[in-house]
Design a protein around this motif. Structure first.
Motif, mmCIF file in Angstrom:
data_model
loop_
_atom_site.group_PDB
_atom_site.id
_atom_site.type_symbol
_atom_site.label_atom_id
_atom_site.label_comp_id
_atom_site.label_asym_id
_atom_site.label_seq_id
_atom_site.Cartn_x
_atom_site.Cartn_y
_atom_site.Cartn_z
ATOM 1 N N GLY A 68 4.060 -9.840 -2.646
ATOM 2 C CA GLY A 68 4.986 -9.518 -1.576
ATOM 3 C C GLY A 68 4.554 -8.329 -0.735
ATOM 4 N N SER A 69 3.619 -7.555 -1.236
ATOM 5 C CA SER A 69 3.139 -6.385 -0.485
ATOM 6 C C SER A 69 2.011 -6.728 0.482
ATOM 7 C CB SER A 69 2.680 -5.286 -1.453
ATOM 8 O OG SER A 69 1.475 -5.664 -2.113
ATOM 9 N N TYR A 70 1.542 -7.986 0.448
ATOM 10 C CA TYR A 70 0.457 -8.403 1.341
ATOM 11 C C TYR A 70 1.007 -9.087 2.574
ATOM 12 C CZ TYR A 70 -2.830 -7.442 -2.442
ATOM 13 O OH TYR A 70 -3.568 -6.829 -3.414
ATOM 14 N N THR A 71 0.235 -9.009 3.646
ATOM 15 C CA THR A 71 0.604 -9.715 4.877
ATOM 16 C C THR A 71 0.323 -11.203 4.689
ATOM 17 O OG1 THR A 71 -1.606 -9.580 5.860
ATOM 18 C CG2 THR A 71 -0.098 -7.698 6.253
ATOM 19 N N PRO A 72 0.913 -12.051 5.532
ATOM 20 C CA PRO A 72 0.600 -13.479 5.444
ATOM 21 C C PRO A 72 -0.901 -13.757 5.581
ATOM 22 C CG PRO A 72 2.557 -13.181 6.773
ATOM 23 C CD PRO A 72 2.002 -11.799 6.503
ATOM 24 N N GLU A 73 -1.577 -13.015 6.424
ATOM 25 C CA GLU A 73 -3.021 -13.213 6.603
ATOM 26 C C GLU A 73 -3.782 -12.845 5.328
ATOM 27 O OE1 GLU A 73 -1.082 -11.410 8.756
ATOM 28 O OE2 GLU A 73 -0.960 -12.913 10.341
ATOM 29 N N GLN A 74 -3.373 -11.744 4.697
ATOM 30 C CA GLN A 74 -4.017 -11.346 3.443
ATOM 31 C C GLN A 74 -3.762 -12.380 2.346
ATOM 32 O OE1 GLN A 74 -2.114 -7.474 3.294
ATOM 33 N NE2 GLN A 74 -4.102 -6.437 3.583
ATOM 34 N N LEU A 75 -2.546 -12.914 2.318
ATOM 35 C CA LEU A 75 -2.229 -13.952 1.336
ATOM 36 C C LEU A 75 -3.069 -15.195 1.571
ATOM 37 C CD1 LEU A 75 1.641 -13.600 1.110
ATOM 38 C CD2 LEU A 75 -0.034 -13.008 -0.649
#
Length: 150
Positions: free
Chosen positions: A119-126
């Motif tokens: 949940g701490s990552y951005t959608p792009e990072q995910l």
């Protein structure tokens, strides 16, 4: 395109990660009163569906004798069943029919912690993370098959 530099401790960090995942898997299996290989085999069956004992043996890295005993244990515990082949009565497939009742409870703390991390990552990072998970799983599967075939 240049190759990105990888941090010097990347290998050690990755090995620590893999060790922690394996440790948790073994602890989860024990908490569900299963062996680690039993839980691993059940996971394979749940992810890919029914398969012959021979395919399950190959996927778990076991020989046929231990695979038969593994299937016996999972069948006795109510997690799988043997289904006769409709065309050839000599053949069977093994299909999952349940999962350890304790598994969700046992896995909940780790799932919650991992969920917070994700949940701490951005959608792009995910997207990058899940691309890595997908591609790394395929790479490890291929490498395991190559090792088995040697």
């Amino acid at each position: 395109m240049s190759t990105p530099s990888i941090r010097p401790d990347a290998g050690e960090i990755y090995r620590k990660y893999l060790s922690a995942v394996l440790l948790h898997s073994h602890a989860s299996a024990r908490a569900c009163e299963l062996g680690a290989t039993d839980l691993y085999a059940l996971n394979i069956l749940q992810l890919t569906g029914a398969m012959t004992p021979g395919v399950l043996a190959a996927r778990t890295g076991l020989t046929t004798g231990p695979t038969t005993r593994l299937i016996d244990r999972l069948e006795e515990a109510g997690y799988v069943r043997r289904v006769p082949d409709p065309v050839d009565r000599r053949k069977v497939t093994v299909e999952p029919i349940g999962e350890p009742a304790k598994l969700d409870r046992v896995m909940a703390p780790a799932r919650q912690k991992i969920g917070k991390i994700l949940g701490s990552y951005t959608p792009e990072q995910l997207d990058v993370l899940f691309d890595y998970f997908t591609r790394a799983a395929e790479a490890y599967q291929e490498a395991a098959e190559q090792l088995r075939d040697q």
